[in-house]
Write a protein that holds these residues in place. Structure first.
Motif, PDB file in Angstrom:
ATOM      1  N   PRO A 335      34.162 114.275 -28.631  1.00 52.47           N
ATOM      2  CA  PRO A 335      33.777 113.740 -27.324  1.00 52.47           C
ATOM      3  C   PRO A 335      32.266 113.672 -27.172  1.00 52.47           C
ATOM      4  O   PRO A 335      31.534 114.459 -27.779  1.00 52.47           O
ATOM      5  N   ARG A 336      31.836 112.727 -26.366  1.00 52.21           N
ATOM      6  CA  ARG A 336      30.406 112.465 -26.217  1.00 52.21           C
ATOM      7  C   ARG A 336      29.934 112.836 -24.814  1.00 52.21           C
ATOM      8  O   ARG A 336      30.642 112.611 -23.825  1.00 52.21           O
ATOM      9  N   ALA A 337      28.711 113.335 -24.767  1.00 52.22           N
ATOM     10  CA  ALA A 337      28.058 113.481 -23.474  1.00 52.22           C
ATOM     11  C   ALA A 337      27.634 112.090 -23.018  1.00 52.22           C
ATOM     12  O   ALA A 337      27.490 111.178 -23.835  1.00 52.22           O
ATOM     13  N   ALA A 338      27.460 111.939 -21.731  1.00 49.73           N
ATOM     14  CA  ALA A 338      27.109 110.617 -21.210  1.00 49.73           C
ATOM     15  C   ALA A 338      25.793 110.693 -20.462  1.00 49.73           C
ATOM     16  O   ALA A 338      25.393 111.757 -19.989  1.00 49.73           O
ATOM     17  N   GLU A 418      20.426 111.576 -16.186  1.00 49.86           N
ATOM     18  CA  GLU A 418      20.856 112.950 -16.450  1.00 49.86           C
ATOM     19  C   GLU A 418      21.910 112.901 -17.546  1.00 49.86           C
ATOM     20  O   GLU A 418      22.813 112.058 -17.506  1.00 49.86           O
ATOM     21  N   LEU A 419      21.789 113.793 -18.516  1.00 50.65           N
ATOM     22  CA  LEU A 419      22.814 113.864 -19.561  1.00 50.65           C
ATOM     23  C   LEU A 419      23.926 114.764 -19.061  1.00 50.65           C
ATOM     24  O   LEU A 419      23.688 115.882 -18.609  1.00 50.65           O
ATOM     25  N   ASP A 420      25.153 114.266 -19.112  1.00 53.05           N
ATOM     26  CA  ASP A 420      26.245 114.996 -18.476  1.00 53.05           C
ATOM     27  C   ASP A 420      27.505 114.883 -19.327  1.00 53.05           C
ATOM     28  O   ASP A 420      27.914 113.803 -19.657  1.00 53.05           O
TER      29      ASP A 420
ATOM     30  N   PRO B  61      27.902 121.635 -11.894  1.00 46.48           N
ATOM     31  CA  PRO B  61      26.506 121.237 -11.683  1.00 46.48           C
ATOM     32  C   PRO B  61      26.052 120.196 -12.705  1.00 46.48           C
ATOM     33  O   PRO B  61      26.834 119.765 -13.564  1.00 46.48           O
ATOM     34  N   ALA B  62      24.810 119.807 -12.605  1.00 45.67           N
ATOM     35  CA  ALA B  62      24.262 118.788 -13.507  1.00 45.67           C
ATOM     36  C   ALA B  62      24.418 119.216 -14.960  1.00 45.67           C
ATOM     37  O   ALA B  62      24.323 120.409 -15.285  1.00 45.67           O
ATOM     38  N   SER B  63      24.698 118.280 -15.824  1.00 42.32           N
ATOM     39  CA  SER B  63      24.809 118.490 -17.273  1.00 42.32           C
ATOM     40  C   SER B  63      25.925 119.448 -17.657  1.00 42.32           C
ATOM     41  O   SER B  63      25.846 120.129 -18.672  1.00 42.32           O
ATOM     42  N   SER B  64      26.972 119.490 -16.833  1.00 38.59           N
ATOM     43  CA  SER B  64      28.108 120.340 -17.189  1.00 38.59           C
ATOM     44  C   SER B  64      29.173 119.545 -17.943  1.00 38.59           C
ATOM     45  O   SER B  64      30.199 120.102 -18.334  1.00 38.59           O
ATOM     46  N   GLY B  65      28.979 118.245 -18.113  1.00 40.73           N
ATOM     47  CA  GLY B  65      29.913 117.460 -18.924  1.00 40.73           C
ATOM     48  C   GLY B  65      30.979 116.740 -18.116  1.00 40.73           C
ATOM     49  O   GLY B  65      31.955 116.239 -18.687  1.00 40.73           O
ATOM     50  N   ARG B  66      30.790 116.624 -16.781  1.00 42.58           N
ATOM     51  CA  ARG B  66      31.802 115.962 -15.938  1.00 42.58           C
ATOM     52  C   ARG B  66      31.992 114.500 -16.363  1.00 42.58           C
ATOM     53  O   ARG B  66      33.126 114.024 -16.531  1.00 42.58           O
ATOM     54  N   THR B  67      30.868 113.802 -16.552  1.00 42.14           N
ATOM     55  CA  THR B  67      30.955 112.373 -16.877  1.00 42.14           C
ATOM     56  C   THR B  67      31.524 112.167 -18.276  1.00 42.14           C
ATOM     57  O   THR B  67      32.362 111.280 -18.491  1.00 42.14           O
ATOM     58  N   GLY B  68      31.091 113.001 -19.213  1.00 40.15           N
ATOM     59  CA  GLY B  68      31.606 112.886 -20.579  1.00 40.15           C
ATOM     60  C   GLY B  68      33.108 113.114 -20.624  1.00 40.15           C
ATOM     61  O   GLY B  68      33.847 112.405 -21.326  1.00 40.15           O
ATOM     62  N   PRO B 194      27.905 124.726 -17.067  1.00 37.87           N
ATOM     63  CA  PRO B 194      27.142 124.396 -18.279  1.00 37.87           C
ATOM     64  C   PRO B 194      26.680 125.641 -19.016  1.00 37.87           C
ATOM     65  O   PRO B 194      26.378 126.670 -18.404  1.00 37.87           O
ATOM     66  N   PRO B 197      22.482 124.044 -24.061  1.00 33.53           N
ATOM     67  CA  PRO B 197      22.665 122.872 -24.935  1.00 33.53           C
ATOM     68  C   PRO B 197      22.313 123.206 -26.378  1.00 33.53           C
ATOM     69  O   PRO B 197      21.602 124.181 -26.647  1.00 33.53           O
ATOM     70  N   LEU B 212      25.905 118.976 -25.520  1.00 32.88           N
ATOM     71  CA  LEU B 212      25.999 119.852 -24.351  1.00 32.88           C
ATOM     72  C   LEU B 212      27.226 120.735 -24.519  1.00 32.88           C
ATOM     73  O   LEU B 212      28.222 120.315 -25.125  1.00 32.88           O
ATOM     74  N   GLU B 229      32.658 121.051 -25.753  1.00 30.26           N
ATOM     75  CA  GLU B 229      31.446 120.614 -26.463  1.00 30.26           C
ATOM     76  C   GLU B 229      31.396 119.105 -26.458  1.00 30.26           C
ATOM     77  O   GLU B 229      32.370 118.431 -26.823  1.00 30.26           O
ATOM     78  N   LEU B 230      30.280 118.579 -26.014  1.00 32.04           N
ATOM     79  CA  LEU B 230      30.111 117.131 -25.974  1.00 32.04           C
ATOM     80  C   LEU B 230      28.896 116.776 -26.807  1.00 32.04           C
ATOM     81  O   LEU B 230      27.794 117.289 -26.555  1.00 32.04           O
ATOM     82  N   ARG B 231      29.109 115.928 -27.776  1.00 32.01           N
ATOM     83  CA  ARG B 231      27.998 115.525 -28.629  1.00 32.01           C
ATOM     84  C   ARG B 231      27.041 114.637 -27.832  1.00 32.01           C
ATOM     85  O   ARG B 231      27.489 113.777 -27.055  1.00 32.01           O
ATOM     86  N   ALA B 232      25.739 114.848 -28.052  1.00 30.28           N
ATOM     87  CA  ALA B 232      24.763 114.108 -27.258  1.00 30.28           C
ATOM     88  C   ALA B 232      24.760 112.642 -27.650  1.00 30.28           C
ATOM     89  O   ALA B 232      24.963 112.280 -28.811  1.00 30.28           O
TER      90      ALA B 232
END
Lengths: 420, 243
Positions: A335-338, A418-420, B61-68, B194, B197, B212, B229-232
């Protein structure tokens, strides 16, 4: 009995057909003129053929059309005689050959070579062709010879092939009292659309588009036209689409009459599959997109597509029209960060230490840089709108990871997302 | 084909199903099959995936991987041939990130909010239209970029109404937010926290953000979370981004 209706004034194709259809539905058009009518069964209304003939000619006269009519028990005789004799001609049963005999050979519609041949033979009339021996004609002219001889004798070659009436998918509703508002209009539209869609379905058609004309109380016309992505035959879908369109473009006065016109298109044949995923119904998709009109009209809804460029954030938003599914397409191994992109990028104040960002402040973002990766430089489009930037990924003291960049052309810092 | 024979064939196909993500058969009740994210650990705590006919939430919170995580869900959904929608009042979705996550963009309907106006009420109405259409298997409402004040000002019945609308449909509605918002009675609430990273090496030039990490907990009373784990996603200029 058959009738041949001819007008020497070369009328439009519809003119003679309209006259003919007043008397019989079985009508065959032979070009604009003549028209062949099947008049069998009209004896009860017009017992005498003369009365029937006069009625047909009166109808033509009522339309300011000069017409000739021949009534005969042979289709060929009726068609040939109407082109040769003015007014009304009635041929009793069995007298076709005799009636045709004095007519010129040119009436058979021969090409110039064949006409010249008959002229060299000294044959000038249909009666002279009728008297020629069939065997001799076949030897000299092939199969066409006996055919011409049979025509000259008033014998029928082919059956009557009725010309279908023109397809009109239009429905008008005149109202006794004007209606105001979309709710009462919705019921009326439903009624009109159901009959229109039934007519389309009977002819194996769908409506690719629908036009709506509302005649308002003040005499003005409020016209709307819809052409969704996929044709539909569902009255409910069309009603919803038209109402949604009228919600955004309402008439300014009460409605006195409404006309709906469908643009027909052949029905599609879809082979469903037992194993493939069911595709979304085009009607329902069109309806859903129409409901999202506020988004689609401003270009803020659709399927994104990436552009072939390294410019960051380059994409277009196209029409949402998912094609056939490609099931089981490859996916990334992990899985990828976005990136949550800020549009436009947030102008930032960045403090530097050791050549890299140490503190970032932008609208809603503020923190010390705890860790960072970069710089990575990129540039492009030097031939057009040149861009050049230096990117960093930074972990701020707020625990958020952001992508920031410095616009090398302007020397300014921005937070891209923002990287998320 | 006689209907009895067709039913028998369908039963056989169901029984011998080899792929977990095989497309649903015509007439099959898809609400019984949750929507997986394709991330084994997360699907494990979700009981197979996000339940259909329910609204669920992913917050952190920010950069916790919600969008990924939400993009992973959409990638699985569109890979299976279904349609997905992303309602984005703050207009923050990055199509390149969606494509990198494996989302088939042709099957993704993206509704971009106009941030100059107040797009949240219109976005809620659009979610109602999308789930009510029955066309979309996954609908994501991205509230992570919306201020908590705007979310709090929505009428109290908003989420109950959306839950009622989605109950009879095969769609899964997923809210992503900075903090807990709402979820249906049968939906899941996944909180993300989060962690540090991962970087490609020691600080210095040429270093990359590798990914992340976060801890995911399903439900308010979950005793332990699972690692995520989400690859950047590489930037346009990094070697990762150019791949």
């Amino acid at each position: 009995m058959f009738g041949g209706l001819h007008s020497p004034s070369l009328p439009s194709e519809r003119a003679l057909l309209e006259i003919a259809r007043e008397f019989t539905p079985r009508v065959e058009a032979r070009g604009p003129t003549p028209v062949l009518l099947d008049l069998h069964g009209l004896g009860r209304v017009w017992p005498a053929p003369e009365a029937l003939g006069r009625a047909i000619l009166d109808s033509a006269r009522g339309r300011d059309l000069v017409a000739h009519l021949a009534l005969a028990f042979s289709r060929t005789a009726a068609l040939l005689l109407t082109q040769a004799r003015p007014g009304l001609t009635i041929v009793p049963a069995g007298a076709e050959a005799e009636a045709l005999a004095p007519l010129p050979v040119a009436l058979l519609g021969l090409d110039s070579d064949r006409e010249a041949l008959f002229h060299r033979w000294g044959v000038r009339t249909l009666g002279e062709i009728a008297r020629l021996p069939a065997t001799g004609l076949a030897e000299r002219l092939g199969p066409e010879g006996p055919r011409l001889r049979r025509m000259a004798r008033g014998e029928d070659e082919t059956p009557l092939v009725p010309t279908p009436p023109p397809e009109s998918f239009e429905c008008t509703l005149e109202l006794e009292w004007p209606v105001d508002g979309l709710e009462p209009l919705s019921f009326l539209l439903g009624r009109v659309l159901e009959s229109l869609c039934d007519g389309l379905r009977d002819r194996g058609r769908r409506a690719a588009g629908m036009a709506l004309d509302l005649r308002l109380v003040d005499g003005k016309l409020h016209s709307r036209a819809l052409r969704p992505a996929a044709p539909s035959i569902e009255a409910r879908t069309w009603r919803t689409l038209l109402l949604l369109d009228l919600e955004t473009h309402p008439p300014h006065d009460a409605v006195q009459a409404l006309t709906v016109r469908a643009e027909p298109t052949p029905s599609r044949a879809v082979q469903f599959s037992l194993l493939d995923p069911a595709q979304p119904s085009p009607e329902r998709l069109a309806e859903t997109m129409a409901r999202l009109h506020a988004w689609t009209a401003t270009g803020r809804a659709g399927a994104p597509a990436l552009l072939d460029t390294h410019r960051p954030g380059a994409f277009v938003l196209g029409t949402f029209a998912p094609g056939p599914a490609i099931v089981g397409a490859s996916r990334p191994a992990e899985p990828r960060a976005a990136l949550r992109a800020f549009r436009p990028p947030l102008p930032a104040h960045v403090s530097l230490r050791d050549g890299g960002p140490a503190f970032v402040a932008a609208a809603g973002i503020r923190g010390t840089v705890l860790d960072r990766a970069g710089p990575w430089r990129a540039s492009g489009d030097w031939w057009d709108a040149a861009w050049s930037r230096e990117e960093w990924d930074v972990l701020l003291s707020t625990a958020g990871v952001y992508r920031i960049f410095r616009d090398l052309a302007r020397g300014e810092w921005f937070v891209e997302g923002e990287l998320d | 084909m006689p209907s009895a024979l067709k039913h028998a064939l369908e039963d056989l196909l169901r029984a011998r199903r080899l792929q977990r993500d095989a497309p649903p058969l015509r007439g099959e009740d898809r609400r019984l099959r949750p929507l997986p994210t394709g991330i084994a650990a997360v699907d494990g705590v979700l009981g197979g995936g996000f339940p259909r006919g329910q609204s669920s939430e992913v917050f952190g919170p920010a950069s916790s991987g919600r969008t990924g995580l939400a993009l992973a869900l959409l990638a699985e959904t569109t890979r299976a041939g279904a349609l997905a929608a992303w309602v984005d009042p703050s207009d923050t979705l990055d199509p390149a990130a969606a494509a990198a996550a494996g989302v088939e963009l042709r099957r993704l309907l993206w509704l971009r909010g106009d941030t100059r106006s107040r797009p949240l009420p219109a976005s809620i109405a659009a979610v109602g239209t999308l789930v009510g259409s029955g066309l979309f298997d996954a609908v994501v409402l991205d509230l992570a970029g919306v201020s908590p004040g705007d979310v709090g000002r929505l009428p109290g019945a908003t989420w109950i109404r959306l839950q009622r609308m989605i109950e009879e449909t095969p769609a899964a509605l997923v809210l992503i937010a900075g903090a807990h918002v709402a979820h249906g009675p049968g939906g899941v609430s996944l909180s993300l926290q989060p962690k540090a990273p991962r970087w490609s090496g020691a600080p210095g030039p040429g270093r990359l953000l590798r990914g992340l990490t976060a801890e995911a907990r399903a439900g308010r009373h979950a005793l332990r979370g699972v690692g995520l784990e989400l690859r950047a996603l590489g930037g346009s200029s990094t070697p990762e981004g150019r791949r």
